[in-house]
Design an enzyme around this catalytic site. Structure first.
Site, PDB file in Angstrom:
ATOM      1  CD  GLU A 124       3.561   6.499   2.780  1.00  0.00           C
ATOM      2  OE1 GLU A 124       3.360   5.365   2.308  1.00  0.00           O
ATOM      3  OE2 GLU A 124       4.699   6.920   3.070  1.00  0.00           O
ATOM      4  CG  ASN A 125      -0.206   8.012  -2.936  1.00  0.00           C
ATOM      5  OD1 ASN A 125       0.972   8.147  -3.177  1.00  0.00           O
ATOM      6  ND2 ASN A 125      -0.895   6.939  -3.296  1.00  0.00           N
ATOM      7  CG  HIS A 174       3.081   6.359   6.376  1.00  0.00           C
ATOM      8  ND1 HIS A 174       4.303   6.521   6.988  1.00  0.00           N
ATOM      9  CD2 HIS A 174       3.118   5.125   5.802  1.00  0.00           C
ATOM     10  CE1 HIS A 174       5.031   5.426   6.789  1.00  0.00           C
ATOM     11  NE2 HIS A 174       4.329   4.571   6.082  1.00  0.00           N
ATOM     12  CD  GLU A 191       7.534   3.133   5.229  1.00  0.00           C
ATOM     13  OE1 GLU A 191       6.639   2.587   5.907  1.00  0.00           O
ATOM     14  OE2 GLU A 191       7.295   3.787   4.194  1.00  0.00           O
ATOM     15  CB  ALA A 212      -0.879   0.014   1.246  1.00  0.00           C
ATOM     16  CD  GLU A 270       0.391   2.316   3.779  1.00  0.00           C
ATOM     17  OE1 GLU A 270       0.992   3.399   3.658  1.00  0.00           O
ATOM     18  OE2 GLU A 270       0.989   1.218   3.746  1.00  0.00           O
TER      19      GLU A 270
HETATM   20  N1  BES Z   1       5.496   3.823   2.024  1.00  0.00           N
HETATM   21  C1  BES Z   1       5.244   2.450   1.894  1.00  0.00           C
HETATM   22  C2  BES Z   1       5.053   2.005   0.484  1.00  0.00           C
HETATM   23  C3  BES Z   1       6.321   1.808  -0.305  1.00  0.00           C
HETATM   24  C4  BES Z   1       7.099   0.693  -0.087  1.00  0.00           C
HETATM   25  C5  BES Z   1       6.695   2.717  -1.263  1.00  0.00           C
HETATM   26  C6  BES Z   1       8.255   0.525  -0.817  1.00  0.00           C
HETATM   27  C7  BES Z   1       7.848   2.546  -1.986  1.00  0.00           C
HETATM   28  C8  BES Z   1       8.635   1.453  -1.767  1.00  0.00           C
HETATM   29  C9  BES Z   1       3.989   2.057   2.674  1.00  0.00           C
HETATM   30  O1  BES Z   1       3.674   2.891   3.715  1.00  0.00           O
HETATM   31  C10 BES Z   1       4.267   0.737   3.273  1.00  0.00           C
HETATM   32  O2  BES Z   1       5.078   0.664   4.139  1.00  0.00           O
HETATM   33  N2  BES Z   1       3.614  -0.306   2.806  1.00  0.00           N
HETATM   34  C11 BES Z   1       3.855  -1.647   3.273  1.00  0.00           C
HETATM   35  C12 BES Z   1       2.703  -2.173   4.041  1.00  0.00           C
HETATM   36  C13 BES Z   1       2.839  -1.950   5.497  1.00  0.00           C
HETATM   37  C14 BES Z   1       1.632  -2.431   6.242  1.00  0.00           C
HETATM   38  C15 BES Z   1       4.063  -2.570   6.102  1.00  0.00           C
HETATM   39  C16 BES Z   1       4.111  -2.505   2.070  1.00  0.00           C
HETATM   40  O3  BES Z   1       3.954  -2.010   0.971  1.00  0.00           O
HETATM   41  O4  BES Z   1       4.450  -3.662   2.246  1.00  0.00           O
HETATM   42 ZN    ZN Z   2       4.861   2.707   5.354  1.00  0.00          ZN
END
Ligand code: BES
Ligand code: ZN
Length: 872
Positions: free
Chosen positions: A274-275, A311, A330, A272, A308
């Site tokens: 977080e836009n 964020h 993160e 996902a 998300e």
């Molecule tokens: N900001 C990240 C998405 C992301 C991940 C963008 C890698 C660019 C590169 C998002 O907030 C995120 O951390 N997503 C996780 C899910 C979360 C519940 C751990 C993911 O994509 O696995």
């Molecule tokens: Zn994240």
């Protein structure tokens, strides 16, 4: 112009304040056009403007700079896109006047298939394939959609306009202010955003349904999904509304935007994103189907939404200054998602599952090829690789360690102050420490620096002698060698009961504590009195107990005196110490016998996930003598208790446990489980709603079915493919992909791997199919080599490529194989996989070394035999 090349950051002589962006995606030919007008503050003498752009064609004649005060127009005399550095260098005939002007230009690009930048995702409506246009900009791909200062610290406001087909839904970060329909096309304008970073800008254009609700203070929340699936968005919607309200209290700051949209995208690289105000998700992480989603799917949706939404404050409102501080985003969002999930679903005991985060962090950080939480970034291509277990899981774990040390209330108050102070701005790791130090009066900066600026973590050896407890820290490395790191370790301990909890900081190499003084009572007099260090496993370190203390703990585990987190922590530490050859295998096996009546999800699922890959090594060496005690004691006993059918009103954790146990038993080839699974699967094929195969046990059944598949009997495989093709639920597809390659027949594994590369599998999902059976490992490696060119071309521009390497290389356990892998990649490596490759090879070395060393353990046979025949 060449002196702008090779720089990690953009020069600072022009500062963007506001972007006016028009985007016009064409969903038929998958191209887009656009224009941007940037309010730009020229702050030093320059004839050049340098910003980011990549894979765009810029209409040179359109580039101009208009001084605001005088309306004087400067036309660029040279426009050069330097693709290697992803920068656009504009040269003007004269020095540009200081102060604000408008930099304008037009550009064109392609809606790519790489799931980054401005890309195309596909879906079907009534059997007709359609395109949608989606953005994914983090970490550094806004530059693939419009020219911009694509760094998190270059915050500006964004006024977005989309030209899109009239019948489609067109979304962006902010609510729509105006929609003008002009025949087949419409022009949609959105409210201007507050100032924010480029990586959080988003647009989506496609056909969707939605469900809607409001928070108590009027924020409009919607979940968008495929047409006809709106019901599946209700659970996430409910979680989102409650979570927004919770975070408003926790951060003492309201959600900063007027609306929040969350949308499921059929092709999505991460889980996902977080836009700001328009969070995008994989379908599996947002949609929940009452009939066909498992308890684990529900939990995933809740935690991803909570992550998300965290964020929206931590990341979007206050943003890291540079990618070196990515972990702030993160690690923090990961930690706080547990806080929110726990508050919404206390019965899930989600904090006991936090241990998954810590354990995965410890595993990666036990490698010599790990990296510090704060990591230097010199080129955009290096950023992808740090979205790893160090930033997320170690990051979350050290935050938890600090929060437990400082106490929940001072921690929250300081956080709220931090958010207030840095809102609409950027912050570094040290800013967070400063806020926490001020709010708590504790030496947070000094303490935490030792955890964020050096890689690795300590093992704390504890010895008891004459009422004195001796604590000694050394850096733990899974390879068994010692590093020279040193940490300030918040030690927590309790003895006999959890009420006796005490803590202190281990500042030097070692410290001796008088037990009676610290706890108020002696522990030596009473042989049954246990002492647990690292209470609740809230510290990011391992503990090595002396024999006396270890025996007391074993006893306490058998008597169920310890909570599930500690029960698992002790086992995980013992396991890691054994792998690193700091403790003999026999002591691990003896300890494992204390878990023979374990029934808790947290302990058992971790036992299965962490230990079972190594059990295979043991099984290869010692054959069935290890298999019998492990399976019968650790899995079969609780599986019999739970049975295949859900009990009425049973706990969420039991529902998840059932699936894990049955899957483990199937993987281990447990015939009674496999027979029963096949019987139930047959019923499922006749009726997809049969009560015999509820979603929680489907993956287990699929794995079981695949255990009996071979080249002369492909019924199970073909049946699963049929289910795969017929379902329109991503979670179902993922479950199937995750089970196919568990087949013990290497020829079938090869068929599965080849199937993964067909258009039937979305490129986002291929990695799920790489959980290959031990018999298929060699085949998978051959397949990877053969297809490397195609794979690296298709997935080469994102972090998914690293998963191919780690999934296929890491399971090996021989020096020869490690060498072979090294040789193969010596001419094929690239910066974006370099670290993962080294880590995977290190893992192979560690296992090979371990296998060699335990081969010689004399007592092993005795210990195993004893375990196998001990009554349970
Ligand atoms: N900001 C990240 C998405 C992301 C991940 C963008 C890698 C660019 C590169 C998002 O907030 C995120 O951390 N997503 C996780 C899910 C979360 C519940 C751990 C993911 O994509 O696995
Ligand atoms: Zn994240």
């Amino acid at each position: 112009m060449d002196h702008f090349k090779g720089q990690p950051r953009l020069p600072k002589f022009a500062v963007p304040k506001r972007y006016d962006i028009l985007l016009k995606p064409n969903l038929s030919d998958c191209k887009f056009g656009g224009s941007v007008a940037v309010d730009l503050d020229i702050v030093s003498d320059t004839k050049f403007v340098v910003l980011n752009a990549a894979e765009l064609s810029i209409a040179s004649g359109s580039v101009s700079f208009t001084q605001k005060a005088s309306s004087k127009v400067f036309k660029a005399i040279k426009v050069e896109l330097m693709e290697a550095d992803e920068i656009l260098v504009l040269e003007f005939p004269d020095l540009l006047p200081h102060g604000v002007g408008v930099l304008a230009m037009e550009f064109e690009g392609v809606l790519n298939d790489k799931m980054k930048g401005f890309y195309r995702s596909t879906y079907e409506i009534n059997g007709v394939k359609k395109n949608m246009a989606v953005t994914q900009f983090e970490p550094a791909d806004a530059r693939r959609c419009f020219p911009c200062w694509d760094e998190p610290a270059c915050k500006a406001s964004f006024k977005i306009t989309l030209v899109a087909p009239s019948e489609l839904v067109a979304l962006s970060n902010m609510p729509i202010t105006e929609e003008k329909i002009n025949g087949a096309l419409k022009t949609v304008s959105y409210q201007e955003t507050p100032i924010m970073s480029t990586y959080l800008v988003a647009v989506v254009v496609g056909l969707f349904d939605y469900v809607e609700n409001h928070t108590s203070d009027g924020v409009k929340v919607r979940v968008y999904c495929q047409v006809g699936k709106a019901n599946q968005g209700k659970f996430a919607l409910d979680v989102a509304v409650k979570t927004l309200e919770l975070y408003k209290e926790y951060f003492a700051t309201p959600y900063p935007l007027p609306k929040l949209d969350m949308i499921a995208i059929p092709d999505f690289a991460a889980g996902a994103m977080e836009n700001y105000g328009l969070v995008t998700y994989r379908e599996t992480a947002l949609l929940y189907d009452d009939k066909h989603s498992a308890a684990a799917n529900k939990q995933r949706v809740a935690t991803v939404v909570a992550h998300e939404l965290a964020h929206q404050w931590f990341g979007n409102l206050v943003t890291m200054e540079w990618w070196t501080h990515l972990w702030l985003n993160e690690g923090f969002a990961t930690w706080v998602s547990y806080l929110a999930t726990d508050s919404l679903f206390p019965e899930w005991k989600i904090w006991t599952q936090f241990l998954d985060e810590t354990v995965e962090g410890l595993k990666l950080d036990g490698l010599a090829e790990s990296h510090p939480i704060e990591v230097e970034i010199n080129h955009a291509s290096e950023i992808d690789e740090i979205f790893d277990a160090i930033s997320y899981r170690k990051g979350a774990s050290v935050i938890r360690m600090l929060q437990s040390y400082l106490g929940a209330e001072p921690f929250q108050k300081s956080l709220a102050a931090y958010i207030k102070k840095h809102a609409y701005s950027n912050a570094k790791t040290e800013d967070l420490w400063a806020a926490l130090e001020e709010g708590s009066g504790e030496p947070v900066t000094k303490l935490m620096n030792s955890w964020t600026s050096q890689k690795g973590y300590p093992v704390v050896a504890v010895n008891i002698k004459d009422q004195k407890l001796d604590f000694k820290q050394t850096q733990f490395l899974s390879s068994g060698s010692h590093g020279d790191g040193q940490w300030i370790v918040p030690i927590t301990l309790c003895s006999g009961t959890y009420d006796s909890r005490k803590n202190f900081l281990l500042q030097g190499n070692s410290e001796t504590i008088d037990v009676k003084e610290l706890l108020g009572f002696s522990i030596l007099d009473d042989k049954s009195r246990w002492l647990k260090i690292n209470v609740d496993q809230s510290g990011f370190y391992r503990v090595k107990y002396d024999d006396d203390l270890a025996a007391r703990l074993r006893h306490a585990i058998g008597k169920k005196c310890l909570n599930e987190t500690d029960r698992f922590g002790i086992l995980d530490d013992a396991f890691a110490l054994c792998m690193a050859r700091h403790q003999p295998l026999t002591s691990l096996l003896t300890l494992m016998s204390a878990y023979s009546e374990e029934l808790e999800y947290t302990v058992l699922s971790n036992l299965i996930h962490v230990i079972s890959p190594y059990c295979f090594v043991l099984m290869l060496l010692f054959c069935w003598c290890f298999y019998i005690p492990f399976i019968s004691k650790s899995c079969d006993f609780p599986a019999r208790k739970l049975g295949w059918d859900a009990k009425q009103g049973e706990s969420h954790l039991d529902s998840m446990l059932r699936g894990e146990l049955m899957t483990a038993l199937a993987v281990f080839g447990h015939d009674p489980t496999i027979d029963e699974a096949i019987r139930r699967f047959q019923a499922f094929l006749d009726d997809r709603n049969t009560p015999l195969l509820p979603p929680d046990v489907r993956r287990a059944a699929y794995v079981a079915v695949m255990q009996r598949v071979n080249t002369s009997n492909k019924w199970g495989f073909e049946s699963l493919l049929k289910v795969y093709r017929e379902t329109d639920l991503s979670q179902e597809k993922t479950r199937i992909l995750g089970s196919l390659s568990s087949c013990p027949d290497p020829n079938i594994v090869l068929e599965v791997l080849n199937f993964l590369l067909t258009p039937e599998v979305r490129s986002q999902d291929v990695v799920f199919g790489l959980a290959v059976s031990k018999e298929g490992r060699e085949t998978a490696w051959e397949w990877l080599k053969e297809n490397w060119e195609h794979i690296s071309k298709t997935w080469g521009s994102g972090f998914l490529l690293t998963r191919f390497v780690s999934a296929i290389v890491s399971p090996f356990a021989s020096f020869d194989k490690a060498k072979e892998v090294e040789e193969f990649f010596s001419t094929r490596t690239r910066p974006s996989i370099a670290r993962t490759l080294k880590q995977s090879i290190e893992r192979v070395h560690i296992k090979a070394k371990w296998a060699e060393s335990i081969r010689n353990e004399k007592q092993l046979a005795e210990a195993v035999t004893e375990l196998a025949y001990r009554k349970y």
